[in-house]
Write a protein that holds these residues in place. Structure first.
Motif, short mmCIF file in Angstrom:
data_model
loop_
_atom_site.label_atom_id
_atom_site.label_comp_id
_atom_site.label_asym_id
_atom_site.label_seq_id
_atom_site.Cartn_x
_atom_site.Cartn_y
_atom_site.Cartn_z
N SER A 218 -6.10 13.10 4.08
CA SER A 218 -5.32 13.31 2.87
C SER A 218 -3.92 12.74 2.99
N ASN A 219 -3.28 12.60 1.82
CA ASN A 219 -1.87 12.22 1.76
C ASN A 219 -1.60 10.88 2.43
N ALA A 220 -2.38 9.87 2.07
CA ALA A 220 -2.28 8.56 2.71
C ALA A 220 -1.69 7.51 1.78
N ARG A 221 -1.07 6.52 2.37
CA ARG A 221 -0.83 5.25 1.67
C ARG A 221 -2.06 4.40 2.00
N LEU A 222 -2.63 3.76 0.97
CA LEU A 222 -3.90 3.06 1.20
C LEU A 222 -3.75 1.55 1.04
N PHE A 223 -4.13 0.83 2.08
CA PHE A 223 -4.35 -0.62 1.96
C PHE A 223 -5.86 -0.79 1.94
N GLU A 224 -6.37 -1.16 0.77
CA GLU A 224 -7.80 -1.12 0.54
C GLU A 224 -8.55 -2.32 1.14
N GLY A 225 -7.86 -3.48 1.16
CA GLY A 225 -8.51 -4.69 1.67
C GLY A 225 -9.20 -5.51 0.58
N THR A 226 -9.15 -5.01 -0.65
CA THR A 226 -9.83 -5.72 -1.75
C THR A 226 -8.93 -6.71 -2.44
N GLY A 227 -7.64 -6.70 -2.08
CA GLY A 227 -6.69 -7.57 -2.78
C GLY A 227 -5.81 -6.79 -3.74
N SER A 228 -6.19 -5.54 -4.02
CA SER A 228 -5.37 -4.76 -4.94
C SER A 228 -4.15 -4.20 -4.21
N ALA A 229 -3.16 -3.74 -5.00
CA ALA A 229 -1.89 -3.28 -4.43
C ALA A 229 -2.09 -1.99 -3.63
N THR A 230 -1.17 -1.75 -2.70
CA THR A 230 -1.19 -0.53 -1.91
C THR A 230 -0.93 0.68 -2.82
N LEU B 280 0.12 -11.91 13.03
CA LEU B 280 1.54 -12.30 12.93
C LEU B 280 1.68 -13.82 12.88
N ALA B 281 0.82 -14.52 13.64
CA ALA B 281 0.88 -15.99 13.63
C ALA B 281 0.51 -16.53 12.24
N MET B 282 -0.48 -15.91 11.60
CA MET B 282 -0.88 -16.36 10.26
C MET B 282 0.26 -16.17 9.27
N ILE B 283 1.02 -15.10 9.46
CA ILE B 283 2.17 -14.86 8.58
C ILE B 283 3.27 -15.88 8.87
N GLU B 284 3.51 -16.11 10.16
CA GLU B 284 4.52 -17.09 10.54
C GLU B 284 4.16 -18.49 10.00
N PHE B 285 2.87 -18.76 9.90
CA PHE B 285 2.42 -20.07 9.42
C PHE B 285 2.25 -20.11 7.89
N GLY B 286 2.67 -19.04 7.21
CA GLY B 286 2.75 -19.17 5.75
C GLY B 286 1.97 -18.20 4.89
N LEU B 287 1.08 -17.36 5.48
CA LEU B 287 0.41 -16.36 4.65
C LEU B 287 1.38 -15.22 4.36
N THR B 288 1.19 -14.55 3.22
CA THR B 288 1.93 -13.31 2.99
C THR B 288 1.29 -12.24 3.89
N PRO B 289 2.04 -11.17 4.21
CA PRO B 289 1.41 -10.10 5.01
C PRO B 289 0.14 -9.57 4.35
N HIS B 290 0.13 -9.49 3.02
CA HIS B 290 -1.06 -9.00 2.33
C HIS B 290 -2.25 -9.94 2.58
N GLU B 291 -2.01 -11.24 2.46
CA GLU B 291 -3.09 -12.22 2.66
C GLU B 291 -3.60 -12.18 4.11
N ALA B 292 -2.67 -12.05 5.04
CA ALA B 292 -3.06 -12.02 6.45
C ALA B 292 -3.89 -10.76 6.74
N LEU B 293 -3.50 -9.64 6.12
CA LEU B 293 -4.24 -8.40 6.33
C LEU B 293 -5.64 -8.46 5.71
N VAL B 294 -5.74 -9.13 4.57
CA VAL B 294 -7.07 -9.31 3.97
C VAL B 294 -7.93 -10.18 4.89
#
Ligand code: ZN
Length: 423
Positions: free
Chosen positions: A22-34, A339-353
């Motif tokens: 319970s009581n979580a912040r959710l990163f779903e992985g579907t591309g939708s916002a947290t 982190l390398a994918m982010i450094e090379f240009g992905l957004t953190p959201h894209e890298a996490l997906v």
């Protein structure tokens, strides 16, 4: 009954009870916002419900208040060499040589750390010996908690220098019939997919990574035999000629593929056919920074880093599916690739997906893992903080609060009386 990969068959039994996170912040992985204030109900090892409101926990559930921490799908490392030289210590001169069974203990210790870091699925793309299938059998019967392991068995490669350099890792095969037999041998072994060396490797100075190593007929036979039996194909691809052949012949994942920026038409084709790119930036960066390689390979390595940077940008622009593959050691540090994918240009959201849903898709497990949605297996990570604002927390052992595998809490600071920093 649908075809099931050996890795799913070898999963340990799911938790029987109910878990209410319970009581979580959710990163779903579907591309939708947290989202904030989310509750996740896990039942029988699967996610039963994801609800927004703070409703009372269902009866009999183990209640865990996440106190605003972030819950996300377990990470997927789509390019690892579990039984390679990575897990073996090198005794000093005068010390007893490693005993035959010692490696397996080191592999088990490493795999515990892999799951401790929130990596719940690992695709082994080539290893020596049987340590991967042995470890997953041991985990199936509860010897230790670790990630789900997919393996290719031996890499199918035409006869070439790599077979001598990576002794024991390749099944050399020549001619369509032999290639087909090599595929069947891997399935017989318990492989979850088939890996092929479409081009030479940048780590072998006797190999030219440019031309395709196999003929079109050989690769077509490999892809046909694998797909016919319900298995995916993963291709080592460097030079463009071999990479093009792999894409055209319908392999499912392109490993490395660093020159693809020069062929936007091929990236377009990958996007249209849902072929996945696994850029393995960490390995390229590591090679380019290490003077232990020959000058020729070092020079090529530096060039490849810049090519990979351009390719990641072009692949992102072209909508190509991406997966995170570390291809480096130790296995527990695979978050560095994020982190390398982010450094090379992905957004953190894209890298996490890429590190979750992208990896699941690459492995053909998109119906089972990779997102936090009802019906998926409950492979979850809870971290202290917001990984979109501070992705580096996924590499910080002290911030990995809870890891859940198939509904069972298996690791994390929440389960440790005194959280300790990595040695
Ligand atoms: Zn590799």
């Amino acid at each position: 009954m649908p075809h099931r990969l050996p890795a799913l068959i070898a999963d340990p039994p799911p938790a029987e009870g109910r878990l209410w996170l319970s009581n979580a912040r959710l990163f779903e992985g579907t591309g939708s916002a947290t989202r904030q204030g989310v509750c996740v109900l896990v039942e029988g090892g699967r996610i039963a419900r994801v609800v927004e409101a703070s409703e009372p926990p269902p009866e009999g559930a183990l209640v865990v208040d996440l106190d605003g921490r972030t819950i996300l799908p377990g990470l997927v490392d789509a390019h690892a060499h579990v039984g390679g030289s990575f897990d073996r210590p090198t005794p000093l001169k005068g010390a007893e040589a490693l005993l035959p069974g010692t490696t397996a203990h080191h592999a088990a210790a490493e795999l515990r750390e892999v799951v401790r870091m929130g990596i719940t699925t690992v695709r082994d793309v080539g290893s020596v010996g049987d340590v991967v299938v042995e470890a997953r059998q041991a985990m199936r019967y509860g010897a230790f908690p670790g990630p789900r392991l997919l393996t290719c068995g031996r890499i199918v490669s035409p006869t070439g220098p790599g077979g001598r350099f990576f002794r024991g890792m390749y099944r050399e095969a020549d001619g369509s019939d032999d290639v087909r037999r090599a595929v069947r041998e891997q399935l017989r072994y318990g492989a979850d997919f088939v890996k092929v060396m479409t081009t030479g490797a940048r780590t072998v100075e006797l190999e030219d990574p440019d031309p395709p190593q196999l003929t079109r007929e050989e690769l077509a036979a490999l892809v046909d035999e694998s797909h016919r039996m319900g298995y995916r194909v993963c291709a080592h691809c460097e030079g463009l000629a071999g990479t093009e052949l792999a894409i055209v012949e319908g392999v499912d994942t392109i490993e490395h593929g660093m020159y693809l920026n020069q062929r936007p038409d091929m990236l377009e084709r990958m996007a249209a056919n849902d072929q996945v790119l696994v850029p393995t930036l960490s390995f390229l960066l590591g090679l380019a920074a290490s003077p232990t390689w020959t000058p020729l390979l070092l020079e090529l390595g530096r060039h490849n880093v810049e090519q990979a940077r351009l390719t990641l940008a072009a692949a992102r622009e072209g909508g190509v599916r991406l997966a995170m593959g570390y291809d480096s050691s130790p296995l527990r540090s695979a978050g560095n690739e994020l982190l390398a994918m982010i450094e090379f240009g992905l957004t953190p959201h894209e890298a996490l997906v890429a590190a979750t849903a992208g990896g699941a898709y690459a492995l053909g497990l998109e119906d089972e893992i990779g997102t936090v949605e009802a019906g998926k297996l409950a492979d979850l990570v809870v971290v202290d903080g917001d990984p979109l604002a501070s992705p580096e927390i996924l590499c910080d052992r002290a911030r990995i609060w809870l890891v859940v595998r198939l509904g069972t809490p298996v690791a994390g600071t929440a389960l440790e009386r005194t959280p300790v920093a990595p040695a």
